[in-house]
Write an enzyme that holds these catalytic residues in place. Structure first.
Site, short mmCIF file in Angstrom:
data_model
loop_
_atom_site.label_atom_id
_atom_site.label_comp_id
_atom_site.label_asym_id
_atom_site.label_seq_id
_atom_site.Cartn_x
_atom_site.Cartn_y
_atom_site.Cartn_z
N LYS A 136 2.37 17.01 -2.57
CA LYS A 136 2.38 16.55 -4.02
C LYS A 136 1.06 16.86 -4.70
O LYS A 136 1.14 17.06 -5.97
CB LYS A 136 2.54 15.03 -3.85
N ILE A 195 16.17 8.28 -7.29
CA ILE A 195 15.46 8.50 -8.78
C ILE A 195 16.34 9.83 -9.31
O ILE A 195 16.57 9.82 -10.66
CB ILE A 195 14.20 9.32 -8.39
N THR A 225 13.97 3.44 -2.47
CA THR A 225 15.05 4.58 -2.64
C THR A 225 15.19 4.91 -1.27
O THR A 225 14.27 4.37 -0.23
CB THR A 225 14.59 5.94 -3.06
N SER A 241 20.96 10.18 -4.86
CA SER A 241 20.59 9.17 -4.64
C SER A 241 19.50 8.71 -5.40
O SER A 241 18.66 9.80 -5.81
CB SER A 241 20.66 8.97 -3.26
N TYR A 291 2.85 15.09 3.06
CA TYR A 291 3.57 15.08 1.98
C TYR A 291 2.61 14.99 0.88
O TYR A 291 3.05 15.41 -0.23
CB TYR A 291 4.57 13.70 2.40
N SER A 335 4.02 12.38 -6.48
CA SER A 335 3.88 10.99 -5.86
C SER A 335 2.37 10.69 -6.01
O SER A 335 1.48 11.56 -5.98
CB SER A 335 4.09 11.14 -4.35
#
Length: 320
Positions: free
Chosen positions: A206, A52, A235, A50, A202, A176
Site C-alpha cells: 500500500k 468497497i 468487508t 463486493s 500488504y 490503506s
C-alpha cells in the site's frame, strides 16, 4: 498482529478511521459534489463484486455511468451485476473476468480492452490481496505483490493511452492507512527474506501504491491521479484476512458505502480535480502520506528505482 501494535497509528485509527470518524468528517462534505450525472462516462473498477468496489460501482451506476466490473469470480461478479442493475435500472454494467495475480493475463486483458472499447474515463484500482502465508503465481512472483503492486502498475500503464484519449481522465487507487507504518522498501519486493507477515507485506504494498501514484502523476500530467485510505471498513476481505481485528472492531467499522465515499468523490466530483494530481486522500480531503515525525519518507532516487523495477518486471511478462 504487528500492524496494530503501532500505537500512534492505532490511536489515530480509533478516532479517524472508524464509522464515527467518517460521520464526523461528513459534517464538512458538500452534498452537491456528488449530485452529478456521469451518463456517457466509462468507469473500470477492479474487485467490483463486493465491499468497497461494489459500493462504488453502485454509486456510479445510480448516476448513469457505464461500469466495467473487473472481477476474479464469475458467479459472484454476475450476482453483483444483477444487484446493481436491479437497484439502479442501469444496464450499462459489464463483467470482465480477470485474476490480477496472473500477470500475463493482466497485460492481455488491458490490451484487449483497448481494442474493444473507444473510451475509459476513470480507472479505479480497488482489488487487493492479503495472504496469510507466502505463495507464488505461475510466473514465480509472490502473489500479493502480483495483485497489489505489479497488477495495478500493468493495468494502469497499459490503459493510460485510452485514458488520455478520453475526457477528464482519472485514476484512483484504493490504498490503506496501514501504509503509514511502512517506509518504501525496494530490496525485497517478492518477500523472499525474513518471516512472512501478510499484514505487513500488504501495508508495504500500500506504501508502494502511494509512491506509484505520485510518480505516475508526474509523468502523465493530463490524467488526474489520486490514492486514498477508505478507513477501517467492514468487508469480506477484512473479515477473512484479519479475523481477530474484524471481531474486536466490528461495531466500529465503516460500511462499504462509507468506505467507498471518497473513491466515488474522487471519481465523479468536479471538486476533486481542483486539487493537484498525485495526492493521498482520507474522507474527501488531501492528507499527509506520513504520520507526524515519521521515519517513513523515502528519497526521490528510491522512488524512481521502484518505478524502474516495476517497468522492467512488467516488460518481462508483456505479450509480444
Amino acid at each position: 498482529m504487528s500492524l496494530y501494535r503501532n500505537s500512534a497509528w492505532f490511536l489515530k485509527g480509533l478516532t479517524e478511521f472508524t464509522k464515527n470518524g467518517h460521520l464526523a468528517a461528513a459534517k464538512r462534505f458538500a452534498e452537491k459534489d456528488l449530485e452529478v450525472s456521469v451518463a456517457g462516462r466509462s468507469f473500470m473498477i477492479t474487485g467490483a463484486n463486493s465491499g468497497i468496489g461494489k459500493a462504488a460501482a453502485m454509486a456510479v451506476a445510480k448516476r448513469g455511468g457505464t461500469v466495467h466490473m473487473v472481477c476474479r469470480n464469475k458467479d459472484k461478479a454476475e450476482e453483483a451485476r444483477a444487484d446493481i442493475v436491479k437497484e439502479t435500472g442501469n444496464k450499462e454494467i459489464y463483467v470482465h473476468i480477470l485474476d490480477l495475480s496472473e500477470t500475463k493475463k493482466v497485460w492481455e486483458f488491458a490490451e484487449g480492452f483497448k481494442k474493444k472499447f473507444k473510451a475509459l474515463n476513470v480507472l479505479i484500482n480497488n482489488a487487493g490481496s492479503i495472504m496469510s502465508q507466502r505463495d507464488v503465481n505461475a510466473e514465480g512472483l509472490e502473489k500479493s505483490f502480483a495483485v497489489n503492486v505489479l497488477g495495478v502498475y500493468i493495468l494502469t500503464k497499459s490503459l493510460i493511452p485510452l485514458l488520455e484519449k478520453s475526457t477528464d481522465p482519472r485514476v484512483i487507487t484504493v490504498s490503506s492507512g496501514g501504509m503509514l507504518v511502512q517506509k518504501l522498501r525496494i530490496g525485497n519486493l517478492q518477500s523472499e527474506r525474513g518471516r512472512y507477515d501478510g499484514t505487513m507485506v500488504y501495508a508495504q504494498h500500500k506504501r508502494q501504491q502511494v509512491v506509484m501514484t505520485e510518480q505516475l502523476a508526474k509523468t502523465h500530467t493530463n490524467i488526474h491521479f489520486s490514492v486514498m485510505h477508505p478507513g477501517w471498513v467492514d468487508t469480506p476481505a477484512v473479515a477473512n484476512a484479519m479475523p481477530d481485528f474484524h471481531r474486536s472492531m466490528k461495531d466500529s467499522l465503516r460500511t462499504p458505502e462509507q468506505g467507498a465515499d471518497t473513491v466515488v468523490w474522487l471519481a465523479i466530483s468536479e471538486a476533486a480535480t481542483k486539487n493537484p494530481s498525485g495526492h493521498f486522500y482520507q474522507d474527501r480531503k488531501v492528507v499527509s502520506a506520513h504520520l507526524p515525525l515519521a521515519w517513513t519518507h523515502s528519497s526521490p532516487l528510491e522512488e524512481q528505482k521502484l518505478m524502474l523495477l516495476l517497468e522492467d518486471l512488467a516488460k518481462t511478462f508483456q505479450p509480444h
